[in-house]
Design an enzyme around this catalytic site. Sequence first.
Site, PDB file in Angstrom:
ATOM      1  N   GLU A 151      -2.110  -4.782 -12.904  1.00 58.29           N
ATOM      2  CA  GLU A 151      -0.835  -4.542 -12.219  1.00 58.29           C
ATOM      3  C   GLU A 151      -0.089  -5.880 -12.121  1.00 58.29           C
ATOM      4  O   GLU A 151      -0.541  -6.806 -11.440  1.00 58.29           O
ATOM      5  CB  GLU A 151      -1.083  -3.975 -10.811  1.00 58.29           C
ATOM      6  N   CYS A 176       5.096   0.407  -6.274  1.00 63.07           N
ATOM      7  CA  CYS A 176       3.766   0.928  -6.602  1.00 63.07           C
ATOM      8  C   CYS A 176       3.842   2.004  -7.674  1.00 63.07           C
ATOM      9  O   CYS A 176       2.963   2.110  -8.519  1.00 63.07           O
ATOM     10  CB  CYS A 176       3.105   1.472  -5.349  1.00 63.07           C
ATOM     11  N   LYS A 233       0.854  -4.071  11.501  1.00 67.22           N
ATOM     12  CA  LYS A 233       0.707  -5.437  10.978  1.00 67.22           C
ATOM     13  C   LYS A 233       1.523  -5.500   9.688  1.00 67.22           C
ATOM     14  O   LYS A 233       1.079  -5.060   8.637  1.00 67.22           O
ATOM     15  CB  LYS A 233      -0.774  -5.716  10.697  1.00 67.22           C
ATOM     16  N   GLU A 252      -2.969   3.578   0.279  1.00 67.43           N
ATOM     17  CA  GLU A 252      -2.002   3.709  -0.818  1.00 67.43           C
ATOM     18  C   GLU A 252      -1.989   2.365  -1.529  1.00 67.43           C
ATOM     19  O   GLU A 252      -1.485   1.372  -0.988  1.00 67.43           O
ATOM     20  CB  GLU A 252      -0.617   4.061  -0.273  1.00 67.43           C
TER      21      GLU A 252
HETATM   22  P1  NAD Z   1      -1.672  -6.891  -0.037  1.00 66.61           P
HETATM   23  O1  NAD Z   1      -2.831  -5.995  -0.213  1.00 66.61           O
HETATM   24  O2  NAD Z   1      -1.833  -8.321  -0.388  1.00 66.61           O
HETATM   25  O3  NAD Z   1      -1.181  -6.890   1.481  1.00 66.61           O
HETATM   26  C1  NAD Z   1      -0.868  -5.674   2.140  1.00 66.61           C
HETATM   27  C2  NAD Z   1      -1.106  -5.864   3.615  1.00 66.61           C
HETATM   28  O4  NAD Z   1      -2.505  -6.001   3.841  1.00 66.61           O
HETATM   29  C3  NAD Z   1      -0.444  -7.115   4.201  1.00 66.61           C
HETATM   30  O5  NAD Z   1       0.088  -6.818   5.464  1.00 66.61           O
HETATM   31  C4  NAD Z   1      -1.617  -8.068   4.318  1.00 66.61           C
HETATM   32  O6  NAD Z   1      -1.447  -9.056   5.295  1.00 66.61           O
HETATM   33  C5  NAD Z   1      -2.748  -7.124   4.671  1.00 66.61           C
HETATM   34  N1  NAD Z   1      -4.089  -7.633   4.394  1.00 66.61           N
HETATM   35  C6  NAD Z   1      -4.486  -8.436   3.382  1.00 66.61           C
HETATM   36  N2  NAD Z   1      -5.809  -8.685   3.483  1.00 66.61           N
HETATM   37  C7  NAD Z   1      -6.265  -8.011   4.566  1.00 66.61           C
HETATM   38  C8  NAD Z   1      -7.542  -7.855   5.175  1.00 66.61           C
HETATM   39  N3  NAD Z   1      -8.615  -8.451   4.695  1.00 66.61           N
HETATM   40  N4  NAD Z   1      -7.625  -7.066   6.263  1.00 66.61           N
HETATM   41  C9  NAD Z   1      -6.541  -6.436   6.765  1.00 66.61           C
HETATM   42  N5  NAD Z   1      -5.314  -6.572   6.241  1.00 66.61           N
HETATM   43  C10 NAD Z   1      -5.168  -7.329   5.148  1.00 66.61           C
HETATM   44  O7  NAD Z   1      -0.478  -6.209  -0.814  1.00 66.61           O
HETATM   45  P2  NAD Z   1       0.957  -6.822  -1.106  1.00 66.61           P
HETATM   46  O8  NAD Z   1       0.758  -7.895  -2.127  1.00 66.61           O
HETATM   47  O9  NAD Z   1       1.614  -7.127   0.195  1.00 66.61           O
HETATM   48  O10 NAD Z   1       1.716  -5.567  -1.728  1.00 66.61           O
HETATM   49  C11 NAD Z   1       1.699  -5.234  -3.069  1.00 66.61           C
HETATM   50  C12 NAD Z   1       0.638  -4.186  -3.359  1.00 66.61           C
HETATM   51  O11 NAD Z   1       0.892  -3.004  -2.603  1.00 66.61           O
HETATM   52  C13 NAD Z   1       0.637  -3.739  -4.815  1.00 66.61           C
HETATM   53  O12 NAD Z   1      -0.674  -3.635  -5.278  1.00 66.61           O
HETATM   54  C14 NAD Z   1       1.297  -2.364  -4.752  1.00 66.61           C
HETATM   55  O13 NAD Z   1       0.980  -1.493  -5.808  1.00 66.61           O
HETATM   56  C15 NAD Z   1       0.800  -1.865  -3.454  1.00 66.61           C
HETATM   57  N6  NAD Z   1       1.660  -0.766  -2.980  1.00 66.61           N
HETATM   58  C16 NAD Z   1       1.168   0.514  -3.033  1.00 66.61           C
HETATM   59  C17 NAD Z   1       1.962   1.587  -2.627  1.00 66.61           C
HETATM   60  C18 NAD Z   1       1.450   3.011  -2.703  1.00 66.61           C
HETATM   61  O14 NAD Z   1       2.069   3.878  -2.091  1.00 66.61           O
HETATM   62  N7  NAD Z   1       0.388   3.294  -3.415  1.00 66.61           N
HETATM   63  C19 NAD Z   1       3.253   1.345  -2.154  1.00 66.61           C
HETATM   64  C20 NAD Z   1       3.723   0.029  -2.124  1.00 66.61           C
HETATM   65  C21 NAD Z   1       2.890  -1.020  -2.527  1.00 66.61           C
END
Ligand code: NAD
Length: 505
Positions: free
Chosen positions: A399, A300, A191, A266
């Site tokens: 963040e 991240c 997804k 992550e």
């Molecule tokens: P997000 O959490 O909003 O979305 C990530 C994914 O989760 C998307 O595909 C989204 O549709 C899905 N999602 C959202 N709500 C959900 C739910 N209730 N159930 C299932 N899936 C759901 O994150 P974002 O805004 O797309 O990305 C940025 C974030 O990702 C930042 O916090 C960043 O630090 C983090 N990130 C972490 C790493 C790591 O390795 N630690 C790497 C890259 C990004």
Amino acid sequence: MSNEFEQNLEKAGNYLQRFQSTVTGHFIGGEFTAGNGKTFSNTTPVDQSTLGEVAEGSVDDVDAACEAAEAAFANWRDMPGAERKKLLNHFADKIVERAEEIALVESMDCGQAIRFMKAAAVRGAANFRFFADKAPEAGDGQALLQAEHTNYTLRYPIGPVGIITPWNTPFMLATWKIAPALAAGCTIVHKPAELTPLSAYLLAEIAKDAGIPDGVWNTVNGFGEVSGKRLTEHPAIKAVALVGESATGSHIMRQGAETLKRMHFELGGKNPVIVFDDADFDRALDAVVFMIYSLNGQRCTSSSRLLIQSGIRERFVAALEERVRKLRVGHPLDPQTEVGPLVHSGHFNKVMSYMDIARQDGATVAVGGQRRDDLGAGNYVAPTLFTNADNNMRVAREEIFGPVLTAISFDTEEQAVAIANDTDYGLSAYIWTENSGRAMRLARQVEAGMLWINSENNRNLPSPFGGVKMSGIGRDGGDYSFDFYMETKNVCVAHGTHKVPVLGR
Ligand code: NAD
């Protein structure tokens, strides 16, 4: 406009045309499908224009994908590792063949500068090659000897898994998560983030073209609250790997509780880079600038908190200000661009809100702090540096996920450790000192899943990648990934010599 920039624009236009003329669909059981016909619009952060319509995944679409992954599992699991290795290496070759297309499409979809995205396909292919080569031995366990028994462990794939990825570097992160799952023998339902669906579609096409068996790789687009949620609840899915925000991790843990899913998260970070008076000044400066302003600060592991020791603070911050002022903001397809537009207007507004928050909390906006109006309707933020901040300010605690750095001063090593650890997060940390004893002490004391000493984020695929505290659960990389995607079974064999307890004789 340089020649290369013009060529990039023309090529990207050609590659993107197809997404404008047809709905970007799901990939389920080896077939591309637009699902129930409901769609949402995908815009580019360059100027807010539409890149096309995307199928909005429903519960039924996710169910179909999970059933396809479940049906394909036994054959994929039982395929000899050497064959999976061959197939996944072939898949990596196909990624490389389409490297230019992936880079240009990805830049326009998520706003990352082409200078960084050029390497995305190569890194994606490297992720596949690395795990492909490990596929034949993924099931190998340990031999654990006792006097009268021999224990050995077997590993086998856990089953169909859900892979949920974010928008910041969509292609690279999808490959990072999917490659070990497939190499382990799991089937997947991916997804991708709703804001950046295009490279996930290209990946699905490559999977089909490379001959990955139908149902082994499935992709469902749509929103987290609907398609993402259903994926984390579906009983056929045995584990969920999420890269995303910490709050999303909490939601998913709740959603998956009913079916007791294994979870790997992550998540976000507020990572410190600690620069001591004795650091190699120039190298530290380069790394500090790179680790927050590359990839638009949408990274991240970005070092979004600079902890600078008081002896060099003035000189370091002055040099930093000069560098931040000179960063080249612009269209992501311009090869000169160092900082592109932020992924979406919603995220742009969030990042911009911190400019006022910083001022209200008493920080100095030393550089930036505003939108780059001169660059048109895109989500362009002037790279920003906050100084005179302390660690209690919101710009030091939350963040921001943009090209925004908060500088905080410290005097002693103890203070540096205390400030570094005074955060809910614990993903990565960077330490700059020429004193190796101090580096080793800090490596133990700073709470983070990953530390880099005198280096920017250097990638090593066998090393564990992941965070502590609110930054995540679990590790990726090398064998750590197989531990997540596989079950370990212990087999205990008696040598026929031990005394079996006797009852009721
Ligand atoms: P997000 O959490 O909003 O979305 C990530 C994914 O989760 C998307 O595909 C989204 O549709 C899905 N999602 C959202 N709500 C959900 C739910 N209730 N159930 C299932 N899936 C759901 O994150 P974002 O805004 O797309 O990305 C940025 C974030 O990702 C930042 O916090 C960043 O630090 C983090 N990130 C972490 C790493 C790591 O390795 N630690 C790497 C890259 C990004």
